[in-house]
Write a protein that holds these residues in place. Structure first.
Motif, mmCIF file in Angstrom:
data_model
loop_
_atom_site.group_PDB
_atom_site.id
_atom_site.type_symbol
_atom_site.label_atom_id
_atom_site.label_comp_id
_atom_site.label_asym_id
_atom_site.label_seq_id
_atom_site.Cartn_x
_atom_site.Cartn_y
_atom_site.Cartn_z
ATOM 1 N N ILE A 4 50.049 30.327 31.903
ATOM 2 C CA ILE A 4 48.797 31.073 32.009
ATOM 3 C C ILE A 4 48.539 31.464 33.465
ATOM 4 O O ILE A 4 48.610 30.621 34.365
ATOM 5 C CB ILE A 4 47.607 30.234 31.496
ATOM 6 N N LEU A 5 48.256 32.742 33.688
ATOM 7 C CA LEU A 5 47.872 33.240 35.001
ATOM 8 C C LEU A 5 46.420 33.715 34.921
ATOM 9 O O LEU A 5 46.089 34.598 34.123
ATOM 10 C CB LEU A 5 48.788 34.399 35.418
ATOM 11 N N ILE A 6 45.566 33.098 35.729
ATOM 12 C CA ILE A 6 44.133 33.417 35.737
ATOM 13 C C ILE A 6 43.805 34.085 37.064
ATOM 14 O O ILE A 6 44.016 33.502 38.137
ATOM 15 C CB ILE A 6 43.286 32.143 35.556
ATOM 16 N N ILE B 70 48.011 40.439 28.350
ATOM 17 C CA ILE B 70 46.599 40.313 28.715
ATOM 18 C C ILE B 70 45.847 39.705 27.544
ATOM 19 O O ILE B 70 45.579 40.373 26.543
ATOM 20 C CB ILE B 70 45.994 41.665 29.113
ATOM 21 N N ASP B 71 45.500 38.425 27.649
ATOM 22 C CA ASP B 71 44.714 37.767 26.599
ATOM 23 C C ASP B 71 43.224 38.042 26.760
ATOM 24 O O ASP B 71 42.500 38.174 25.777
ATOM 25 C CB ASP B 71 44.964 36.256 26.613
ATOM 26 N N VAL B 72 42.765 38.114 28.023
ATOM 27 C CA VAL B 72 41.343 38.360 28.294
ATOM 28 C C VAL B 72 41.230 39.296 29.484
ATOM 29 O O VAL B 72 41.913 39.129 30.493
ATOM 30 C CB VAL B 72 40.590 37.046 28.617
ATOM 31 N N ARG B 73 40.377 40.312 29.330
ATOM 32 C CA ARG B 73 39.978 41.137 30.475
ATOM 33 C C ARG B 73 38.479 41.326 30.361
ATOM 34 O O ARG B 73 37.988 41.882 29.387
ATOM 35 C CB ARG B 73 40.687 42.489 30.476
ATOM 36 N N TYR C 292 40.897 38.276 34.602
ATOM 37 C CA TYR C 292 42.080 38.486 33.767
ATOM 38 C C TYR C 292 42.657 37.120 33.423
ATOM 39 O O TYR C 292 42.862 36.284 34.318
ATOM 40 C CB TYR C 292 43.148 39.289 34.502
ATOM 41 N N ILE C 293 42.920 36.909 32.154
ATOM 42 C CA ILE C 293 43.684 35.743 31.725
ATOM 43 C C ILE C 293 44.966 36.285 31.103
ATOM 44 O O ILE C 293 44.929 36.954 30.063
ATOM 45 C CB ILE C 293 42.901 34.862 30.740
#
Length: 239
Positions: free
Chosen positions: A120-122, A189-192, A233-234
């Motif tokens: 995971i890159l946050i 991109i899981d979350v933006r 961004y997650i």
């Protein structure tokens, strides 16, 4: 449309839940805080993790390692130049750092290389396409220091170890460019999401600054956003 958070706490809670979900697979998590500054804002409960912090600001890192003492390893260095073995980290967390780096794309490549598969890159950054991002890009750094010191009330603003730092906004940080980087480099991109919280001031000053923000957005034909300031961004590295 971006998902909009209404508070910092809501944003942090989501990040904590994502990291805890990653920990559910078992074993100790390896976490890199890229640009660690003075404090770790997350509460990960009882999960086991090893936290490595990297920062180019020697004074901020000293405060973190000698006073806060919550890092397992503290490294003074430039994220463009330091190196870790491939697939070193389950989680890489970078909060309001990349906008200060000339050559942020090379740092993102490093993150991708250092991240384990399905890691995971946050990333948290001010949105360069928001009204505040626009103002930040075209105003001198001394104005940012005065804003932090006299509007937000950070008396140590601009001193060694303390924000604000000069802002660069590498072109990769623009929304369309970052999405393209993710596609090319195997990041999902899981979350933006955006954060609408904008610390302005109180009373009439707050009203004036909000009015100016809306006016600039309107004059830009809404190419500049006035409903959020920051982006979260997650990202997940493909297996």
């Amino acid at each position: 449309m971006l998902k909009l958070f209404t508070s910092w706490d809501e944003e942090v809670h989501l990040i904590e839940q994502v990291i805890m979900k990653r920990a559910a697979s078992g074993g100790e998590l390896t976490i890199l805080e890229a640009g660690c500054g003075q404090r770790w804002p997350l509460n990960l409960g009882s999960i086991q993790y090893n936290l490595t912090g990297v920062d180019q600001d020697a004074e901020a890192l000293r405060i973190r390692t000698e006073i806060i003492k919550d890092l397992h390893q503290g490294i003074h260095g430039d994220l463009r130049e330091i190196d870790f073995p491939e697939h070193s980290f389950d989680v890489i967390y970078s909060s309001y750092v990349l906008e200060h780096i000339d050559g942020a794309e090379s740092v993102l490549r490093n993150f991708t290389r250092w991240l384990k598969k399905d890691g995971i890159l946050i990333i948290m950054i001010p949105d360069p396409e928001s009204v505040r991002g626009f103002i930040t890009r075209f105003s001198p750094h001394w104005v940012h220091i005065l804003y932090y010191k006299y509007i937000i009330g950070h008396k140590n603003a601009g001193k060694p170890g303390y924000a604000p730092y000069p802002t660069i906004y590498d072109k990769v940080l623009y929304r369309k460019n970052l999405q393209q980087f993710c596609t090319i480099n195997g990041l999902i991109i899981d979350v933006r999401a955006g954060n609408g919280q904008f610390v302005l001031g109180v009373g009439i000053l707050d009203f004036i600054l909000k009015f100016i923000t809306k006016l600039i957005a309107t004059l830009s034909f809404n190419k500049l956003s006035s409903d959020h300031v920051n982006l979260l961004y997650i990202l997940r590295k493909e297996e």
